[in-house]
Design a protein around this motif. Structure first.
Motif, PDB file in Angstrom:
ATOM      1  N   GLU A 145       4.905  14.439 -13.895  1.00  0.00           N
ATOM      2  CA  GLU A 145       4.097  15.249 -14.886  1.00  0.00           C
ATOM      3  C   GLU A 145       4.451  16.730 -14.656  1.00  0.00           C
ATOM      4  N   LEU A 146       4.512  16.911 -13.346  1.00  0.00           N
ATOM      5  CA  LEU A 146       4.907  18.521 -13.191  1.00  0.00           C
ATOM      6  C   LEU A 146       6.407  18.969 -13.652  1.00  0.00           C
ATOM      7  N   ILE A 147       7.085  17.922 -13.379  1.00  0.00           N
ATOM      8  CA  ILE A 147       8.587  18.132 -13.694  1.00  0.00           C
ATOM      9  C   ILE A 147       8.731  18.236 -15.196  1.00  0.00           C
ATOM     10  N   ASP A 148       8.063  17.540 -15.854  1.00  0.00           N
ATOM     11  CA  ASP A 148       7.943  17.399 -17.359  1.00  0.00           C
ATOM     12  C   ASP A 148       7.276  18.893 -18.139  1.00  0.00           C
ATOM     13  N   SER A 149       6.549  19.700 -17.065  1.00  0.00           N
ATOM     14  CA  SER A 149       6.025  20.906 -17.541  1.00  0.00           C
ATOM     15  C   SER A 149       7.111  21.761 -17.433  1.00  0.00           C
ATOM     16  N   LEU A 150       8.190  21.737 -16.838  1.00  0.00           N
ATOM     17  CA  LEU A 150       9.304  22.619 -16.776  1.00  0.00           C
ATOM     18  C   LEU A 150      10.044  22.785 -18.117  1.00  0.00           C
TER      19      LEU A 150
ATOM     20  N   PRO B 298       0.794  -1.241  -0.035  1.00  0.00           N
ATOM     21  CA  PRO B 298      -0.058  -0.061  -0.065  1.00  0.00           C
ATOM     22  C   PRO B 298       0.942   1.367   0.065  1.00  0.00           C
ATOM     23  N   SER B 299       1.956   1.355   0.981  1.00  0.00           N
ATOM     24  CA  SER B 299       2.677   2.349   0.757  1.00  0.00           C
ATOM     25  C   SER B 299       3.544   2.728  -0.487  1.00  0.00           C
ATOM     26  N   LEU B 300       4.052   1.511  -1.039  1.00  0.00           N
ATOM     27  CA  LEU B 300       4.727   1.700  -2.365  1.00  0.00           C
ATOM     28  C   LEU B 300       3.644   2.110  -3.470  1.00  0.00           C
ATOM     29  N   ASN B 301       2.567   1.710  -3.492  1.00  0.00           N
ATOM     30  CA  ASN B 301       1.359   2.113  -4.370  1.00  0.00           C
ATOM     31  C   ASN B 301       1.107   3.731  -4.375  1.00  0.00           C
ATOM     32  N   ALA B 302       1.011   4.127  -2.971  1.00  0.00           N
ATOM     33  CA  ALA B 302       0.830   5.459  -2.857  1.00  0.00           C
ATOM     34  C   ALA B 302       2.002   6.318  -3.076  1.00  0.00           C
ATOM     35  N   LYS B 303       3.318   5.848  -2.993  1.00  0.00           N
ATOM     36  CA  LYS B 303       4.354   6.597  -3.466  1.00  0.00           C
ATOM     37  C   LYS B 303       4.578   6.727  -4.914  1.00  0.00           C
ATOM     38  N   LEU B 304       4.047   5.384  -5.621  1.00  0.00           N
ATOM     39  CA  LEU B 304       4.215   5.701  -7.030  1.00  0.00           C
ATOM     40  C   LEU B 304       3.120   6.561  -7.776  1.00  0.00           C
ATOM     41  N   VAL B 305       1.980   6.715  -7.061  1.00  0.00           N
ATOM     42  CA  VAL B 305       0.937   7.692  -7.497  1.00  0.00           C
ATOM     43  C   VAL B 305       1.560   9.171  -7.232  1.00  0.00           C
ATOM     44  N   THR B 306       2.360   9.238  -6.215  1.00  0.00           N
ATOM     45  CA  THR B 306       2.919  10.747  -5.911  1.00  0.00           C
ATOM     46  C   THR B 306       3.818  11.116  -6.793  1.00  0.00           C
ATOM     47  N   LYS B 307       4.819   9.900  -7.321  1.00  0.00           N
ATOM     48  CA  LYS B 307       5.898  10.103  -8.202  1.00  0.00           C
ATOM     49  C   LYS B 307       5.552  10.490  -9.488  1.00  0.00           C
ATOM     50  N   ASN B 308       4.374   9.594  -9.989  1.00  0.00           N
ATOM     51  CA  ASN B 308       3.985   9.879 -11.419  1.00  0.00           C
ATOM     52  C   ASN B 308       3.237  11.352 -11.190  1.00  0.00           C
ATOM     53  N   ALA B 309       2.593  11.666 -10.456  1.00  0.00           N
ATOM     54  CA  ALA B 309       2.023  13.102 -10.384  1.00  0.00           C
ATOM     55  C   ALA B 309       3.132  14.062 -10.347  1.00  0.00           C
TER      56      ALA B 309
END
Length: 214
Positions: free
Chosen positions: A146-151, A132-143
């Motif tokens: 996307e923000l990094i790619d916008s830079l 569960p904590s890995l899945n939550a971390k992956l969601v945050t990382k993916n989000a």
């Protein structure tokens, strides 16, 4: 018979694991190493095992560095990380490098046996209560990605320099741009990565390994 290799810098841990595992009729401990470099050298020399049980924190070369080298050398062995660390950051790094299994050292023997049999048969195994904590971390990382790619490339440069504590004047001098341009970039960065100040921007950069804090 599944051939195992144990790598841990604590001799008592290796001996305890070996004794437990060899009570199982289908496990055979064929090699041991006391640090990451020794482990890598043994495997490079052609000593074969089916599954490597690997500690993360070791002298000379840590477990993740060993794993990275094994991947580069295309050594045919399944790797299970055995660690005391339940922090999801360690697990995420292991998954990114390409781990086959990941379990905690305080797990029951039944969990270790399941992990060994699973990875030997070509399945990934992560200790269930860590998922569960890995899945939550992956969601945050993916989000975050996307923000990094916008830079823009320049904004990313400014973010990294700001995150290590440089003032606008210093950033301007290093990038050969005006302070006003730096301020504009920082304003855009804040909007794009959804932060409100330099401290939050630095935390964002550290969380996503954009800078080396060591």
């Amino acid at each position: 018979m599944i051939k195992l290799m144990l790598t841990d810098d604590h001799a008592m841990v290796r001996e305890g694991l070996k004794n437990l595992l060899e009570l199982e009729e289908n496990f055979d401990v064929v090699a041991e190493a006391s640090d990451g470099l020794e482990c890598l050298n043994i495997l490079k020399d052609g000593n074969t095992a089916d599954v490597l049980l690997l500690d993360i924190n070791m002298p000379n070369m840590n477990g993740l560095e060993v794993l990275e080298q094994l991947k580069k050398l295309k050594v045919d062995i399944k790797v299970i990380i055995l660690t005391v660390h339940n922090e999801v950051e360690y697990l995420l790094k292991a998954v990114e490098v390409g781990i086959d299994g990941y379990i905690l050292k305080d797990s029951d023997l039944s969990v270790l046996k399941t992990a060994i049999n699973s990875v030997y048969n070509g399945e990934a195994y992560i200790q269930p209560d860590l998922i569960p904590s890995l899945n939550a971390k992956l969601v945050t990382k993916n989000a975050d990605q996307e923000l990094i790619d916008s830079l823009t490339k320049r904004e990313l440069e400014v973010l990294k320099k700001m995150a290590v504590g440089l003032f606008n004047k210093d950033i301007a001098e290093q990038l050969n741009i005006s302070e006003r341009t730096v301020k504009n970039h920082i304003s855009n960065i804040f909007k794009k990565i959804k932060v409100v100040d330099r401290t939050q921007a630095a935390v964002f950069a550290i969380r996503n390994n954009l800078i080396n804090v060591f």
